[in-house]
Design an enzyme around this catalytic site. Sequence first.
Site, PDB file in Angstrom:
ATOM      1  N   SER A 281       2.986   0.608   6.149  1.00 43.30           N
ATOM      2  CA  SER A 281       4.089   1.206   6.906  1.00 43.30           C
ATOM      3  C   SER A 281       5.329   0.299   6.914  1.00 43.30           C
ATOM      4  CB  SER A 281       3.641   1.537   8.331  1.00 43.30           C
ATOM      5  OG  SER A 281       2.969   0.445   8.900  1.00 43.30           O
TER       6      SER A 281
ATOM      7  N   HIS B  92      -8.682  -0.487  -3.131  1.00 46.32           N
ATOM      8  CA  HIS B  92      -9.491  -0.766  -1.919  1.00 46.32           C
ATOM      9  C   HIS B  92     -10.330   0.477  -1.632  1.00 46.32           C
ATOM     10  CE1 HIS B  92      -9.266  -1.703   2.715  1.00 46.32           C
ATOM     11  NE2 HIS B  92     -10.495  -1.757   2.244  1.00 46.32           N
TER      12      HIS B  92
ATOM     13  N   GLY C 298      -0.187   2.071   9.798  1.00 47.62           N
ATOM     14  CA  GLY C 298       0.670   2.060  10.971  1.00 47.62           C
ATOM     15  C   GLY C 298       0.048   1.529  12.253  1.00 47.62           C
TER      16      GLY C 298
ATOM     17  N   ASP D  69      -5.345   2.690  -1.385  1.00 47.39           N
ATOM     18  CA  ASP D  69      -6.363   2.869  -0.349  1.00 47.39           C
ATOM     19  C   ASP D  69      -7.121   4.171  -0.560  1.00 47.39           C
ATOM     20  OD1 ASP D  69      -6.104   0.593   1.471  1.00 47.39           O
ATOM     21  OD2 ASP D  69      -4.054   1.337   1.778  1.00 47.39           O
TER      22      ASP D  69
ATOM     23  N   MET E  42      -9.884  -7.202   6.860  1.00 45.94           N
ATOM     24  CA  MET E  42      -9.168  -6.127   7.549  1.00 45.94           C
ATOM     25  C   MET E  42      -8.685  -6.656   8.897  1.00 45.94           C
ATOM     26  SD  MET E  42      -9.042  -3.379   5.668  1.00 45.94           S
ATOM     27  CE  MET E  42      -8.097  -2.562   6.956  1.00 45.94           C
TER      28      MET E  42
ATOM     29  N   MET F 242     -10.011   6.587   0.498  1.00 44.76           N
ATOM     30  CA  MET F 242     -10.826   6.873   1.699  1.00 44.76           C
ATOM     31  C   MET F 242     -11.594   8.172   1.505  1.00 44.76           C
ATOM     32  SD  MET F 242      -8.036   6.104   4.635  1.00 44.76           S
ATOM     33  CE  MET F 242      -6.988   4.651   4.617  1.00 44.76           C
TER      34      MET F 242
ATOM     35  N   MET G 128     -12.621   2.457   0.482  1.00 49.01           N
ATOM     36  CA  MET G 128     -13.204   2.663   1.816  1.00 49.01           C
ATOM     37  C   MET G 128     -14.101   3.882   1.719  1.00 49.01           C
ATOM     38  SD  MET G 128      -9.801   1.742   3.975  1.00 49.01           S
ATOM     39  CE  MET G 128      -8.799   1.924   2.505  1.00 49.01           C
TER      40      MET G 128
ATOM     41  N   SER H 244       0.847  -1.188   0.000  1.00 48.77           N
ATOM     42  CA  SER H 244       0.000   0.000   0.000  1.00 48.77           C
ATOM     43  C   SER H 244       0.884   1.239   0.000  1.00 48.77           C
ATOM     44  CB  SER H 244      -0.874   0.013   1.253  1.00 48.77           C
ATOM     45  OG  SER H 244      -1.395   1.314   1.464  1.00 48.77           O
TER      46      SER H 244
ATOM     47  N   HIS I  98      -1.394  -1.765  -3.933  1.00 46.80           N
ATOM     48  CA  HIS I  98      -2.647  -1.585  -3.188  1.00 46.80           C
ATOM     49  C   HIS I  98      -2.889  -0.085  -2.999  1.00 46.80           C
ATOM     50  CE1 HIS I  98      -5.673  -3.125  -0.310  1.00 46.80           C
ATOM     51  NE2 HIS I  98      -5.384  -2.057   0.425  1.00 46.80           N
TER      52      HIS I  98
ATOM     53  N   ASP J  83      -5.164  -7.295   5.238  1.00 51.40           N
ATOM     54  CA  ASP J  83      -4.764  -5.888   5.165  1.00 51.40           C
ATOM     55  C   ASP J  83      -4.784  -5.254   6.545  1.00 51.40           C
ATOM     56  OD1 ASP J  83      -4.343  -3.261   4.444  1.00 51.40           O
ATOM     57  OD2 ASP J  83      -6.216  -3.036   3.309  1.00 51.40           O
ATOM     58  N   GLY J  84      -3.601  -4.778   6.984  1.00 50.28           N
ATOM     59  CA  GLY J  84      -3.513  -4.007   8.211  1.00 50.28           C
ATOM     60  C   GLY J  84      -2.513  -4.576   9.212  1.00 50.28           C
ATOM     61  N   GLY J  85      -1.441  -3.814   9.451  1.00 47.65           N
ATOM     62  CA  GLY J  85      -0.474  -4.202  10.479  1.00 47.65           C
ATOM     63  C   GLY J  85       0.401  -5.386  10.124  1.00 47.65           C
TER      64      GLY J  85
HETATM   65  C1  DX5 Z   1      -6.077   0.811   6.292  1.00 49.24           C
HETATM   66  C2  DX5 Z   1      -5.671   0.447   4.881  1.00 49.24           C
HETATM   67  C3  DX5 Z   1      -4.450  -0.414   4.825  1.00 49.24           C
HETATM   68  C4  DX5 Z   1      -3.284   0.154   5.570  1.00 49.24           C
HETATM   69  C5  DX5 Z   1      -2.027  -0.625   5.400  1.00 49.24           C
HETATM   70  O1  DX5 Z   1      -7.224   1.541   6.280  1.00 49.24           O
HETATM   71  O2  DX5 Z   1      -6.696  -0.253   4.220  1.00 49.24           O
HETATM   72  O3  DX5 Z   1      -4.152  -0.764   3.485  1.00 49.24           O
HETATM   73  O4  DX5 Z   1      -3.067   1.474   5.297  1.00 49.24           O
HETATM   74  O5  DX5 Z   1      -1.051  -0.010   6.178  1.00 49.24           O
HETATM   75  P1  DX5 Z   1      -0.286  -0.768   7.349  1.00 49.24           P
HETATM   76  O6  DX5 Z   1       0.396  -1.923   6.715  1.00 49.24           O
HETATM   77  O7  DX5 Z   1       0.626   0.271   7.885  1.00 49.24           O
HETATM   78  O8  DX5 Z   1      -1.334  -1.199   8.353  1.00 49.24           O
HETATM   79 ZN    ZN Z   2      -6.223  -1.279   2.204  1.00 49.69          ZN
END
Ligand code: DX5
Ligand code: ZN
Length: 227
Positions: free
Chosen positions: A204, A72, A151, A41, A143, A43, A74, A14, A39, A181-183
């Site tokens: 991140s 993605h 992050g 994101d 997620m 938003m 959101m 991402s 990826h 996806d996430g962390g």
């Molecule tokens: C969160 C996003 C993710 C995220 C990934 O809303 O969908 O794609 O930013 O970032 P890390 O890997 O830092 O969680």
């Molecule tokens: Zn994402």
Amino acid sequence: MLDLRARRPALSPSILNADFSHLAQVFRQLELGGADYVHLDVMDGRFVPTISFGLPVVEAARRATSLPLDVHLMVVEPERHVSDFIAAGAAIVTVHAEACLHLYRTVQQIHAIGALAGVALNPATPVTAVEEILPFVDLVLVMTVEPGYGGQALIPATLRKVERLRRLIDEMGLPAVIEVDGGVKPSNVAAVIEAGADVVVAGSAVFPPNGSTVDALQALRHAMRRS
Ligand code: DX5
Ligand code: ZN
């Protein structure tokens, strides 16, 4: 058409935490580091608290890289936007189950325009929310943090959900792949793949403030292989 099953496990970095003043270089680094997809994101400040970026960045990505774009969304009412994002260059469009009232129609709409369709689940949304749509989607995005920010730390319980989804998809004999996806970072990516992920997103972890993205991608790929 892109074959998601041909590249497993795949890495979909991402760019949310990248330096947007040097986007062309960012995409070059992702290619050099061996990313499978990019990826993106999107938003809207309503489905999630923040606004990230929209169509112009997806169009710029399309011009800057030949990697498939994994978009993605959101956003609320994603059905209003899917055709624009496919026209901008998205190869995969993922909408949230919580944001889309008529998922079946939206998935059909994505396929009719010629992209792959994904459905995403927030951490508190059960696997059963997508059971009926599973035969019709190419990808399910689980997620592992609350969407909205890069992050954050992966919520461990969400990996049990990945396991349940893996069992359901396998029992039903379906081709849908699971994206997580996430962390995600080198220390937990093996557990993520072990739980059943086919595609992992990392933001991140692949854009360290003072480090190299190519090195970070290679470290992540190395840790993926250990699973
Ligand atoms: C969160 C996003 C993710 C995220 C990934 O809303 O969908 O794609 O930013 O970032 P890390 O890997 O830092 O969680
Ligand atoms: Zn994402």
